[in-house]
Design a protein around this motif. Structure first.
Motif, PDB file in Angstrom:
ATOM      1  N   ASN A  74       0.817  -1.219   0.000  1.00  0.00           N
ATOM      2  CA  ASN A  74       0.000   0.000   0.000  1.00  0.00           C
ATOM      3  C   ASN A  74       0.850   1.269   0.000  1.00  0.00           C
ATOM      4  O   ASN A  74       0.370   2.338  -0.396  1.00  0.00           O
ATOM      5  N   ASN A  75       2.107   1.169   0.439  1.00  0.00           N
ATOM      6  CA  ASN A  75       2.979   2.341   0.447  1.00  0.00           C
ATOM      7  C   ASN A  75       3.543   2.645  -0.939  1.00  0.00           C
ATOM      8  O   ASN A  75       4.166   3.694  -1.137  1.00  0.00           O
ATOM      9  N   ILE A  76       3.340   1.748  -1.882  1.00  0.00           N
ATOM     10  CA  ILE A  76       3.821   1.973  -3.244  1.00  0.00           C
ATOM     11  C   ILE A  76       2.895   2.960  -3.944  1.00  0.00           C
ATOM     12  O   ILE A  76       1.677   2.784  -3.947  1.00  0.00           O
ATOM     13  N   ARG A  77       3.464   3.990  -4.519  1.00  0.00           N
ATOM     14  CA  ARG A  77       2.680   4.974  -5.255  1.00  0.00           C
ATOM     15  C   ARG A  77       2.356   4.439  -6.652  1.00  0.00           C
ATOM     16  O   ARG A  77       3.229   3.904  -7.341  1.00  0.00           O
ATOM     17  N   GLU A  78       1.111   4.578  -7.051  1.00  0.00           N
ATOM     18  CA  GLU A  78       0.714   4.108  -8.380  1.00  0.00           C
ATOM     19  C   GLU A  78      -0.477   4.915  -8.874  1.00  0.00           C
ATOM     20  O   GLU A  78      -1.394   5.220  -8.116  1.00  0.00           O
ATOM     21  N   ILE A  79      -0.436   5.261 -10.149  1.00  0.00           N
ATOM     22  CA  ILE A  79      -1.566   5.925 -10.795  1.00  0.00           C
ATOM     23  C   ILE A  79      -1.787   5.269 -12.143  1.00  0.00           C
ATOM     24  O   ILE A  79      -0.840   4.930 -12.853  1.00  0.00           O
ATOM     25  N   GLU A  80      -3.050   5.058 -12.476  1.00  0.00           N
ATOM     26  CA  GLU A  80      -3.415   4.368 -13.715  1.00  0.00           C
ATOM     27  C   GLU A  80      -4.375   5.246 -14.514  1.00  0.00           C
ATOM     28  O   GLU A  80      -5.365   5.744 -13.973  1.00  0.00           O
ATOM     29  N   ILE A  81      -4.075   5.438 -15.789  1.00  0.00           N
ATOM     30  CA  ILE A  81      -4.884   6.303 -16.657  1.00  0.00           C
ATOM     31  C   ILE A  81      -5.338   5.498 -17.868  1.00  0.00           C
ATOM     32  O   ILE A  81      -4.507   5.008 -18.641  1.00  0.00           O
ATOM     33  N   ASP A  82      -6.653   5.359 -18.027  1.00  0.00           N
ATOM     34  CA  ASP A  82      -7.219   4.662 -19.179  1.00  0.00           C
ATOM     35  C   ASP A  82      -7.365   5.669 -20.322  1.00  0.00           C
ATOM     36  O   ASP A  82      -8.008   6.704 -20.179  1.00  0.00           O
ATOM     37  N   TYR A  83      -6.762   5.349 -21.454  1.00  0.00           N
ATOM     38  CA  TYR A  83      -6.846   6.260 -22.598  1.00  0.00           C
ATOM     39  C   TYR A  83      -7.434   5.563 -23.825  1.00  0.00           C
ATOM     40  O   TYR A  83      -7.171   5.968 -24.960  1.00  0.00           O
ATOM     41  N   THR A  84      -8.272   4.539 -23.592  1.00  0.00           N
ATOM     42  CA  THR A  84      -8.879   3.825 -24.714  1.00  0.00           C
ATOM     43  C   THR A  84      -9.729   4.762 -25.561  1.00  0.00           C
ATOM     44  O   THR A  84      -9.778   4.655 -26.791  1.00  0.00           O
ATOM     45  N   GLY A  85     -10.453   5.672 -24.904  1.00  0.00           N
ATOM     46  CA  GLY A  85     -11.287   6.636 -25.635  1.00  0.00           C
ATOM     47  C   GLY A  85     -12.704   6.162 -25.854  1.00  0.00           C
ATOM     48  O   GLY A  85     -13.407   6.692 -26.730  1.00  0.00           O
ATOM     49  N   ILE A  86     -13.163   5.175 -25.084  1.00  0.00           N
ATOM     50  CA  ILE A  86     -14.539   4.682 -25.230  1.00  0.00           C
ATOM     51  C   ILE A  86     -15.546   5.758 -24.818  1.00  0.00           C
ATOM     52  O   ILE A  86     -16.582   5.949 -25.465  1.00  0.00           O
ATOM     53  N   ASP A  87     -15.246   6.477 -23.748  1.00  0.00           N
ATOM     54  CA  ASP A  87     -16.129   7.545 -23.278  1.00  0.00           C
ATOM     55  C   ASP A  87     -16.140   8.693 -24.292  1.00  0.00           C
ATOM     56  O   ASP A  87     -15.075   9.184 -24.694  1.00  0.00           O
ATOM     57  N   PRO A  88     -17.326   9.145 -24.740  1.00  0.00           N
ATOM     58  CA  PRO A  88     -17.382  10.244 -25.727  1.00  0.00           C
ATOM     59  C   PRO A  88     -16.694  11.519 -25.263  1.00  0.00           C
ATOM     60  O   PRO A  88     -16.230  12.311 -26.092  1.00  0.00           O
ATOM     61  N   SER A  89     -16.598  11.716 -23.940  1.00  0.00           N
ATOM     62  CA  SER A  89     -15.953  12.928 -23.430  1.00  0.00           C
ATOM     63  C   SER A  89     -14.428  12.796 -23.354  1.00  0.00           C
ATOM     64  O   SER A  89     -13.741  13.761 -23.035  1.00  0.00           O
ATOM     65  N   SER A  90     -13.899  11.619 -23.618  1.00  0.00           N
ATOM     66  CA  SER A  90     -12.455  11.402 -23.536  1.00  0.00           C
ATOM     67  C   SER A  90     -11.739  12.125 -24.683  1.00  0.00           C
ATOM     68  O   SER A  90     -12.213  12.126 -25.822  1.00  0.00           O
ATOM     69  N   PRO A  91     -10.581  12.722 -24.412  1.00  0.00           N
ATOM     70  CA  PRO A  91      -9.826  13.379 -25.492  1.00  0.00           C
ATOM     71  C   PRO A  91      -9.389  12.409 -26.588  1.00  0.00           C
ATOM     72  O   PRO A  91      -9.113  12.835 -27.711  1.00  0.00           O
ATOM     73  N   CYS A  92      -9.309  11.105 -26.262  1.00  0.00           N
ATOM     74  CA  CYS A  92      -8.858  10.108 -27.240  1.00  0.00           C
ATOM     75  C   CYS A  92     -10.017   9.453 -27.990  1.00  0.00           C
ATOM     76  O   CYS A  92      -9.787   8.534 -28.786  1.00  0.00           O
TER      77      CYS A  92
END
Length: 359
Positions: free
Chosen positions: A71-89
């Protein structure tokens, strides 16, 4: 000579007249007569109960330590598939937009200390399919000139194209991940500073130096790959993967990482390293960032997802709480069983003693 059943010895064929008696009886040895010494523990409450409690007292603290470390490990995950119409991708899902570049903004709430690892992740991509895993030629990847011009039949249907052998051949190489990810830090709300991403040192040492080698020869890398063609889905040939000749051709580390197939349909592979430059400053300070993506890799057709992961590591590797939870669960179950058996033993032992006295 008449046949008499009593003439047979231990059910075997009758002996010849005047011959030695044949027998199927095993030799009189400790092994064949099953007289070897053996240990058969007698399970009693005095031996079983302490074992359950000891396992519980050892596993639970270990599990807590592993879980806290994870739990002390820092991690961030970003989905960029672009399925959501509001997504820039989202615009990149259209085949008409080529090349497609999209930008995703995000914020790091906490600083990332130490070396930071950038991964790309794919979902619903079955690299463990039997025919997919076999679709490669290890001799070709090891620089064998014969295999270079005559790849293995396991590479079909990605063995030859335009009447030329494909280098590298096979379905694994043909489906290589080819998105480009660039990371920027936003300074003072307007100025952006590029985060240096190291592309060497991401592959296993044995893969880089033993399993993968370029074809031998005196000329340039392009000349050594003469009379071959690129995989069908590749934009450029293998000898143009990188300008650095120590990271080009079959020894390109992005290519090597991709060729080590994943066991599960949802996986991540190491993409870049962000090395710590100073002990006085965090590698990635808390603040605003944006990710520039050159969107090339199609996943929408098989309902896949793409994501970028930034993560630090600890002595036990990346963030994975499963091992700690497994230790805590095993230790808790063992301790609980010890308590239950202790209560049962105490109850029925007292009942047994009372019954003996009454009789």
């Amino acid at each position: 000579m008449s046949y008499m059943p009593k003439d047979e010895v231990d059910g075997g064929p009758p002996c010849a007249p005047g011959g030695a008696a044949k027998t199927r009886r095993p030799d009189n040895t400790a092994f064949k007569q099953q007289r070897l010494p053996a240990w058969q523990p007698i399970l009693t409450a005095g031996t079983v109960l302490p074992t359950f409690f000891i396992i519980g007292l050892i596993f639970i603290p270990i599990g807590i330590g592993i879980f806290v470390t994870s739990n002390n490990i820092r991690e961030i995950e970003i989905d960029y598939t672009g399925i959501d119409p509001s997504s820039p991708c989202n615009k990149c899902l259209s085949r008409n937009v080529t090349p497609c570049i999209c930008t995703i903004n995000f914020t790091l709430e906490q600083s990332f200390e130490g070396n930071v690892f950038m991964y790309y992740g794919l979902s619903n991509f079955y690299q463990n399919h039997r025919r997919y895993v076999k679709s490669r030629d290890d001799s070709q990847l090891n620089g064998d000139p014969t295999a270079l011009l005559n790849p293995s039949k396991e590479c079909e249907p990605y063995r030859r194209n335009e009447d030329k052998p494909i280098a590298p051949c096979g379905a694994i190489a043909n489906s290589m991940f080819n998105d480009t990810l660039e990371l920027f830090l936003v300074v003072n709300g307007s100025y952006s500073a590029a985060i240096p991403l190291k592309k060497k040192g991401i592959a296993w040492w044995t893969d880089k130096n033993v399993k993968f080698r370029n074809p031998p020869g005196e000329g340039s890398l392009e000349e050594r790959f003469k009379d071959t063609t690129k995989p069908v889905n590749w934009v450029k040939p293998v000898y143009l993967l990188d300008s650095d000749q120590d990271n080009n051709g079959f020894i390109n580390e992005d290519f090597i990482v991709w060729m080590r197939t994943a066991a599960l349909p949802t996986f991540r592979k190491l993409y870049r390293l962000i090395e710590r430059k100073s002990n006085l400053h965090p590698t990635l300070p808390a603040g605003d960032y944006f990710l520039n993506i050159t969107y090339n890799y199609p996943v929408h057709s098989f309902d896949g997802r793409k994501r970028m992961i930034l993560s630090t590591i600890s002595w036990m590797g990346g963030k994975n709480p499963f091992l700690g939870i497994a230790y805590i669960t095993t230790g808790s179950i063992s301790f609980l069983l010890g308590v239950v058996l202790l209560v049962i033993n105490h109850k029925y032992r007292n009942s047994s003693n009372t019954a003996d006295i009454t009789i």
